[in-house]
Scaffold this active site. Structure first.
Site, PDB file in Angstrom:
ATOM      1  N   GLU D  60      27.149  18.516   0.300  1.00 39.92           N
ATOM      2  CA  GLU D  60      26.580  19.771  -0.219  1.00 39.92           C
ATOM      3  C   GLU D  60      26.048  19.620  -1.629  1.00 39.92           C
ATOM      4  OE1 GLU D  60      29.318  19.588   1.535  1.00 39.92           O
ATOM      5  OE2 GLU D  60      29.050  20.968   3.216  1.00 39.92           O
ATOM      6  N   HIS D 129      38.241  28.561   4.161  1.00 40.10           N
ATOM      7  CA  HIS D 129      36.975  28.730   4.891  1.00 40.10           C
ATOM      8  C   HIS D 129      36.506  30.172   4.953  1.00 40.10           C
ATOM      9  CE1 HIS D 129      36.955  24.647   6.141  1.00 40.10           C
ATOM     10  NE2 HIS D 129      36.175  24.817   7.179  1.00 40.10           N
TER      11      HIS D 129
HETATM   12  C1  LIG Z   1      32.688  20.488   2.532  1.00 39.02           C
HETATM   13  C2  LIG Z   1      32.543  20.817   3.976  1.00 39.02           C
HETATM   14  N1  LIG Z   1      31.311  20.825   4.541  1.00 39.02           N
HETATM   15  C3  LIG Z   1      31.152  21.118   5.838  1.00 39.02           C
HETATM   16  C4  LIG Z   1      32.220  21.442   6.631  1.00 39.02           C
HETATM   17  C5  LIG Z   1      32.024  21.803   8.118  1.00 39.02           C
HETATM   18  N2  LIG Z   1      32.512  20.698   8.972  1.00 39.02           N
HETATM   19  C6  LIG Z   1      33.760  20.722   9.451  1.00 39.02           C
HETATM   20  S1  LIG Z   1      34.113  19.299  10.284  1.00 39.02           S
HETATM   21  C7  LIG Z   1      32.587  18.659  10.017  1.00 39.02           C
HETATM   22  C8  LIG Z   1      32.244  17.307  10.555  1.00 39.02           C
HETATM   23  C9  LIG Z   1      33.141  16.242   9.993  1.00 39.02           C
HETATM   24  O1  LIG Z   1      32.908  15.029  10.658  1.00 39.02           O
HETATM   25  P1  LIG Z   1      33.886  13.804  10.476  1.00 39.02           P
HETATM   26  O2  LIG Z   1      34.252  13.678   9.030  1.00 39.02           O
HETATM   27  O3  LIG Z   1      33.251  12.617  11.112  1.00 39.02           O
HETATM   28  O4  LIG Z   1      35.233  14.194  11.227  1.00 39.02           O
HETATM   29  P2  LIG Z   1      35.396  14.465  12.803  1.00 39.02           P
HETATM   30  O5  LIG Z   1      35.099  15.907  13.034  1.00 39.02           O
HETATM   31  O6  LIG Z   1      34.434  13.546  13.530  1.00 39.02           O
HETATM   32  O7  LIG Z   1      36.831  14.145  13.120  1.00 39.02           O
HETATM   33  C10 LIG Z   1      31.815  19.545   9.265  1.00 39.02           C
HETATM   34  C11 LIG Z   1      30.419  19.304   8.864  1.00 39.02           C
HETATM   35  C12 LIG Z   1      33.494  21.459   6.008  1.00 39.02           C
HETATM   36  N3  LIG Z   1      34.598  21.797   6.699  1.00 39.02           N
HETATM   37  N4  LIG Z   1      33.622  21.128   4.705  1.00 39.02           N
END
Ligand SMILES: Cc1ncc(C[n+]2csc(CCOP(=O)(O)OP(=O)(O)O)c2C)c(N)n1
Ligand SMILES: Cc1ncc(C[n+]2csc(CCOP(=O)(O)OP(=O)(O)O)c2C)c(N)n1
Ligand SMILES: [Mg+2]
Ligand SMILES: [Mg+2]
Lengths: 354, 328, 354, 328
Positions: D60, D129
Site C-alpha cells: 500500500e 480490519h
Molecule cells: C496490509 C494489508 N493489505 C491487504 C490485505 C488484504 N489481504 C488479506 S490476505 C491477502 C493476501 C495475502 O497473500 P499471502 O501473503 O500470500 O498469504 P496467503 O493468503 O496466500 O496465505 C490480502 C491482500 C491485508 N489484510 N493487509
C-alpha cells in the site's frame, strides 16, 4: 555482540548452511512420530471442512481462510520446535493453532463468536491466540506481525534464553515494508528467528510472478539481509520436519536468523468468498496429486504401520472429535453485551472498568 | 528541592525505572551512542549498555513492532521516536497492533510499552515534520495518551507510564526540554486521568496541556496585569483518560471555557472537550466553548508564517477576552 | 510487457550490466564539460559555506543539511541526464538543486523563508522544488520520496516517453519499508529508474554497519528485486558522470531499473546541530584527501586547462555570485501572513479561497 | 431513469472518466484480473488493459506513493484500497505526501489523485480490519474527504473527485455496494461542499453520511410512524469541505441536532460538528448536540457484540427522542 560485523564474510555464505542441509537429511523421526503427524493433518483437514460447512451455515462471520492443502507445513514445522519456543503467524491460522496443540473446542467457539472462544469471541478466525502454548496469533494485517516476531526474538536474546521464534507468513506478505524492516533488524541483531514463507503461489488472486520482482523467494533475504534462504517441499511433512529442526538448531547455536521458502498450495479459495477465476481446475488437481496427507500415508503404509483399516479408524476418531467440539461450541453462549468493554485495558479507567 | 530541566526529569524517570526493573529497555534512533537527538537519553548507554539502550536503524515500523512483540512476553520497552511525525510511517503498528493485540487475544496478552518523543510544530521544520499528534492517538481506544507540561509532571507521569501495563503515547515538546522546575529527590509517580490546576482563577477556564499550558499561563498573567481578568488554567496531563470531571467542575465555577492546542483544529482535542462540555453542562456555560488551535493549514517553514499559524500568547488572550465578553 | 517474467534468467545476471560497465569506461567528456563541473562543485561548496554562516546568523531556521564533500555525486550524475529527465531527492538537496541548474537567489530566499523562495518560503532547506527543471524535491521524511520516484517512472512508461528518473537517497533510507516496496514495484514493472544511494557511511550518527544487516549495499537490490547494483566512487566526478550516463542508457533501452551504490562522505555534521562525537577528525581528514574538487582540479591541471590563476578566477567569480544571491535574498520580503492559506488546494474552498 | 447498484455507479464513474481522459488509471490490489475484491472494477481490465487497470502487490505504501508521484506529472490516478484499514500502513503517504507536496513546493505541483475503497465496520472483521477513517483523514488540511450514501451521489461525487486537482479520500461501504437507486444516463457531477437534505423534517436535524445516512433514514421513518416525530436527515456528502451553512440552517429550523457515525467517538466528526454548532448557533440550540457513534472500543468479532458497538436504528431513534425531550 549486538551488531553484524562489517567486513566479515557474510554468515550466509559460510559453512553453517551447507552443514545445516546435510544435517537435515540425516534426521530420522520414528514411525510413531509420523503417525502422530498423520493424525494431526487429518484433524486439521476435517476441522477446515467442518469450518467450511459452518461458514455456509453462517455460523462463522467475517473472513475465513482455510488451510486445506498446506497441512504439512504447520504440522511438520511445529513438530520440530519446542513448547517453549515462540510461534506467530498470519490470519490463515487454523492449522498452526491445531498443530501447536490448541483444543478444537475453543477454536470453533472463537469462529462462532462465543464467549468460550480462545479469544473470547473478540478475534474470530483470523485471531487465534494461546499464551499458554506460546502461540502469539493469528494476525490479519498482512506482514504486520513480522516485526512482532522480531520483538519476540529480541526478548529471547535479551534474556539469554534457549528459544527460537518460528514466524509464518505468505508469499504476498514479502512485498510489505514491514517485512523488509523486520528482516533487516533480525539480520542486524542476529536474532534466533526462523522466517518461514508459506509460498502457496498466490496472494489472493495474484500469482507470485505478478507481485514479486524476484519469484525465487529464497534468494530475497541472503544478499539483502544476510539471512540465508533454503527451500523446502511444503507438501512433504517429513521434509518440513527435517529442515525446520535443523533450522532451529542453526538459530539456537546463535547463528542468527534463517529463511525457509516453503513451496505449498491451498486447495480452497483465498477465503470462503473467492470464485477462483485466476486458476484452472487442472492446476489444483495437479497439486492435489502430491497431497501431503496422501504422501505421508504412503510412507507409513510402506513402513507397514498404516493400512486401510487404520486409516478409517483415524478418520472416524478425528471426525468424532471434530463434531463434538463443533457441537459444544455451537451450543455455547455468546459473550454478554457488557463484554465489549473488557479485554481493552489491563489497567482500565471509566468506562472500561466494569 | 532540586531544580532541573524537563529533559533531565525524563532521563531520571527512565534511569530509575531501568534500575528497578530489568525488563525495561530503551530503543530508538540515535538514543545510545549519540546520547539522543535531543539528549534526553544522555549517558544512558554508558549506564546500561547496548542491550538496554539500543540504537535502531531508520525503521520506525520495524522497531515499534519490535517493542510490541517484546511487550507480549512481558518486557517493558520504551520506544523513542525522534519525533512523533515519524511515528506516521509506523502508524499501523501504533493504532492496530499496540492497542488491539490485547483485545483480539481476549485479554491474553498485555502490551506494557511506552512510545515517547517530540510532538508539536518545533522550529520551522515545515509541513511533514511538524505534527501535533494529540488528536490522532487520543482518537484510538486501547491507547493511553500522556503529555506533561512541567519537569515535575514529566518525571512522575513517565514513571507511571513505564509501570503501566497498557500502551502509552507519551508526548514531549522540543521547546520544553530546557524548561526548569522543581523535582523532588524522593520517589513519586503521578496517576493518569487526574488533571492539575496550574493556575487558580474565577473568570474563565482555560484547558491547555503540554507546550500550550505555558502559552495559557503567560496569557493568564497578561490578562491579570492588563485587565485584572482572573483566568484558571487547567492541565489535564493525560488526554486518554481525560479528566472531564475536573474540567466540568472548573467550568461550573467560571462559566466559560477556552481550549488551547497546537494541532489541527478539525476533529481536534478542543472539539472533543467542547462536545463533552456542551453535553454534560450545557446550562452552566455562559458562552460557547472557544477552541484555540493551529490554523487549519500545513505548517509553513517561514518563521513569520509559522508564528501566525501556531497560537501564541496574544491570540490566546484575545480569544479569552472574546469568550468572556470582555469589553475594553 | 508489464510484469517481470517468471522462469526467465533474471536480467541483472545477463550481459547488459557487463556491457554497461565497459561502456562506462569508454565515455570521454570534453575538458570544457569538466571545467563546467569544476565550477559547479566550487559553486555548491561556496553556497553551502554561505548557508552555514547564515545559519549561525539565524537567517535560516529548522534543519539545514549541508552537502559539502558530496558535490561530485550531484554534479557528475546530473551532468549525465537530460533536462527532460525526472530528478528527485531527499532533504540534503542544495547540491542537487544547484547542479540541476536552479538559480541561487530563490534557493537562499527559500532558506531565509522569503516569498521569493523557490517554494514561497513554505518548504525551507529540505524542500527545494523546481517544476520547470523537472526537479521534484526535496523530501524530508526518510525514504518517503522513493515511492514517488516509482510514480514518476510509472508515468514515463505509461506515456511511452524517452525519459529516465534519477532518484537519490541515503544509506540510512535503505532500511525503510518504503524503499523495499518501491524497489519491488520498480523491478516488477521494469520502470526506467536509476536508484542512487549516496552512501556517506552514516545515517545521522549511526554508521552503516550498525544500521544495515548487509553493508555492501549494492548487493541488496539484485537478488531481492532483480535490480542490478553497481558501485561508483562518489568522490570522483568523472566516474559519477560515466556510470550515470551508461546507467541512463541502460534504463532508456527498456531494461528496467538500476541501482548505484555511490561511496561518498560528508565533511560537515549531519545537520548544523551535530557535535559529531561518532567520528574522529582523522577519519574526516582521510576523506578530505580525496576531495572531489581537488581531484577534478588535478585532472584539469594535467590537461593544461586549469592553473592557480584560473582557479582563483573561478572562485572569485563564484564568490561574487553567491554573495549577490545571498544579499538579494536577505533583502527580500517575507510572505504576507495571509499566504498561510495559499498553496494548499488547487481548487480551494473557504477559508482557503483568498 | 435506470436503477443500478451503487457498485455499478462507481464503475460507471471510473469508466466514463477513463474514456474521457487518458491520464486516468486505476491501481490497487486485485482490481484487474480479479475484477476487484468487491467487484467495483468489474470488466475494467477487459475495457482498458493492464496499463490502465493495474494489479498491485500488497504494498500500500508503495502504490499509494506511486500514485502521488504520477500525479506530480499530471496523471490522475485512482488508487483503490481493498479497505481503508489498509491505508494505515501507507499513512505517511496519505497525510504527508499527498496533502503537502503542493504546499511544500509553494504550489508548483498539484496532486490530482483519488484514494477510494471501503471504510467502516464491515462484516465481523475484528479490530484491525474495521476502521472508519472519516475523522483520521478529515483532520488533515490538504485532503478532501468524500462519502456518498446513494448510487446517484456515488457516481456524481466520484466523477467530481477524479476531475478535482487535489487529493481526495473517497469512502465507500461494503454494506452499501448492493444498494440500488436511480442514476441518469446523461452526464452529471456533484460539487463538493454541498450538503443534501435526504429527508425534510421539522422536529430534529440528524446529520449522517455514508452508511449511517441509511440508519438515520430508517430511524426517521420509525419515529414518524411510531410517534409522529418529523426528523430531517441531512447528508453533508463531503466531510472536508464540510457544508456547515446547511447544517446550521437546518438546526435553526429544528432547534435540535443529532450526528451519527460508525467511527470512534473521541475526536470524531460528531465532535467537530457539535463544536461548530455550539460556536456558530449556540442560542438556536434548544438542547446540546448529541453525538451517536460506535462505542469507544476496538471492533469485536462476535456478531452480537459488533451490533452492540455499531449504532443501529433503535439506538439512533432513542437518542433522537432524548435529544428533543420526547416523552412517551
Ligand atoms: C496490509 C494489508 N493489505 C491487504 C490485505 C488484504 N489481504 C488479506 S490476505 C491477502 C493476501 C495475502 O497473500 P499471502 O501473503 O500470500 O498469504 P496467503 O493468503 O496466500 O496465505 C490480502 C491482500 C491485508 N489484510 N493487509
Ligand atoms: C521516517 C524518518 N525517520 C527519521 C527521520 C530523521 N532523520 C532525518 S535524516 C536521518 C538520517 C538519514 O541518513 P541517510 O539516509 O544516510 O542520509 P544522509 O543524511 O546521510 O544524507 C534521520 C534519521 C526522518 N526524517 N524520517
Ligand atoms: Mg500466498
Ligand atoms: Mg548517509
Amino acid at each position: 555482540m549486538l551488531y553484524g560485523c562489517p567486513g566479515l564474510k557474510p554468515l550466509y555464505m559460510g559453512e553453517n548452511v551447507k552443514t545445516l542441509v546435510e544435517a537435515a537429511q540425516k534426521i530420522e523421526p520414528s514411525t510413531a512420530q509420523m503417525m502422530d503427524w498423520y493424525r494431526q493433518m487429518v484433524l486439521i483437514r476435517q476441522f477446515e471442512l467442518r469450518s467450511a460447512q459452518s461458514y455456509q451455515q453462517q455460523k462463522i462471520g467475517g473472513f475465513c481462510h482455510l488451510y486445506v492443502g498446506q497441512e504439512a507445513v504447520a504440522v511438520g514445522s511445529l513438530a520440530a520446535v519446542r513448547p517453549s519456543d515462540y510461534v506467530i503467524t498470519a490470519y490463515r491460522d487454523h492449522g498452526h493453532a491445531i498443530a501447536r496443540g490448541m483444543d478444537m473446542h475453543p477454536l470453533f467457539a472463537e469462529l462462532y463468536g462465543k464467549k468460550t472462544g480462545c479469544s473470547h469471541g473478540k478475534g474470530g478466525s483470523m485471531h487465534f491466540f494461546d499464551a499458554s502454548k506460546n502461540f502469539f496469533g493469528g494476525h490479519a494485517i498482512v506482514a504486520a506481525h513480522i516485526p512482532l516476531a522480531v520483538g519476540l526474538g529480541w526478548a529471547v536474546k535479551y534474556r539469554k534464553e534457549d528459544r527460537v521464534v518460528l514466524c509464518y507468513f505468505g508469499d504476498g506478505a514479502m512485498n510489505q515494508g514491514s517485512f523488509h524492516e523486520a528482516l533487516n533488524l533480525a539480520g542486524l541483531f542476529k536474532l534466533p528467528i526462523i522466517f518461514l514463507v508459506e509460498d502457496n503461489g498466490y496472494g489472493m488472486g495474484t500469482h507470485v510472478h505478478r507481485a514479486s520482482a524476484v519469484t525465487d523467494l529464497k534468494l530475497r533475504t541472503g544478499d539483502a539481509y544476510g539471512i540465508p534462504g533454503k527451500d523446502v517441499d511444503g507438501m512433504d511433512c517429513l521434509a518440513m520436519y527435517r529442515m525446520t529442526l535443523s533450522a532451529a538448531e542453526y538459530c539456537r547455536k546463535g547463528n542468527g536468523s534463517i529463511f525457509l521458502q516453503v513451496k505449498t498450495y491451498r486447495y480452497r479459495g483465498h477465503s470462503m468468498s473467492d470464485p477462483q477465476k485466476y486458476r484452472t481446475r487442472e492446476e489444483v488437481a495437479q497439486f492435489q496429486e502430491h497431497d501431503p496427507i496422501g504422501r505421508l500415508e504412503k510412507v507409513l503404509r510402506d513402513a507397514g504401520v498404516l493400512d486401510d483399516q487404520k486409516i478409517q479408524a483415524v478418520n472416524d476418531e478425528v471426525h468424532k472429535l471434530v463434531e463434538e467440539a463443533h457441537l459444544r461450541a455451537d451450543a455455547d453462549p455468546y459473550p454478554e453485551l457488557d463484554d465489549v468493554w473488557t479485554d481493552i485495558y489491563s489497567n482500565p479507567f471509566d468506562p472500561y472498568k466494569l | 528541592m532540586p531544580v532541573i530541566q524537563l529533559r533531565e526529569a525524563l532521563n531520571q524517570a527512565m534511569c530509575e525505572e531501568m534500575q528497578r526493573d530489568p525488563d525495561v529497555f530503551l530503543i530508538g534512533e540515535e538514543v545510545a551512542e549519540y546520547d539522543g537527538a535531543y539528549k534526553v537519553s544522555q549517558g544512558m548507554l554508558a549506564k546500561f549498555g547496548p542491550m538496554r539502550v539500543v540504537d535502531a536503524p531508520i525503521s520506525e515500523c520495524g522497531f515499534a513492532g519490535l517493542g510490541i512483540g517484546a511487550a507480549m512476553v512481558g518486557m517493558r520497552p520504551i520506544v523513542e521516536f525522534m519525533t512523533f511525525s515519524f511515528s506516521l510511517v509506523a502508524f499501523d503498528q501504533m493504532v492496530n497492533n499496540a492497542p488491539k493485540v490485547r483485545h483480539m487475544s481476549g485479554g491474553q496478552f498485555k502490551i506494557p510499552i511506552v512510545f515517547r518523543g517530540i510532538s508539536g510544530p518545533g522550529q520551522q521544520l515545515a509541513a511533514t515534520h511538524s505534527w501535533t499528534v494529540d488528536a490522532l492517538y487520543t482518537h484510538v481506544p486501547g491507547l493511553k495518551v500522556v503529555i506533561p507540561s512541567t519537569p515535575y509532571d514529566a518525571k512522575g507521569l513517565l514513571k507511571t507510564a513505564i509501570r503501566d501495563d497498557d500502551p502509552v503515547i507519551f508526548l514531549e515538546n522540543e521547546a520544553m526540554y530546557g524548561v526548569r522546575g522543581e523535582v523532588p529527590e524522593e520517589e513519586y509517580t503521578i496517576p493518569f486521568g487526574k488533571a492539575d490546576i496550574k493556575r487558580e482563577g474565577t473568570d474563565c477556564t482555560v484547558v491547555a496541556w503540554g507546550h500550550t499550558c505555558q502559552t495559557a499561563l503567560a496569557a493568564a498573567e497578561k490578562l491579570q496585569q492588563e485587565h485584572g481578568i482572573n483566568v484558571e488554567v487547567l492541565d489535564p496531563r493525560t488526554l486518554r483518560p481525560l479528566d472531564m470531571d475536573s474540567i466540568i467542575a472548573s467550568v461550573r465555577k467560571t462559566g466559560y471555557c477556552v481550549t488551547v492546542e497546537e494541532g489541527y483544529p478539525t476533529c481536534g482535542i478542543g472539539s472533543e472537550i467542547a462536545y463533552q462540555l456542551q453535553e454534560k453542562c450545557f446550562d452552566d456555560l455562559d458562552n460557547s466553548v472557544t477552541r484555540v488551535a493551529a490554523l487549519d493549514v500545513p505548517m509553513p517553514y517561514s518563521k513569520p508564517l509559522l508564528n501566525h499559524v501556531v497560537p501564541g500568547v496574544d491570540r490566546v488572550a484575545e480569544e479569552i477576552k472574546k469568550t468572556i465578553y470582555f469589553q475594553g
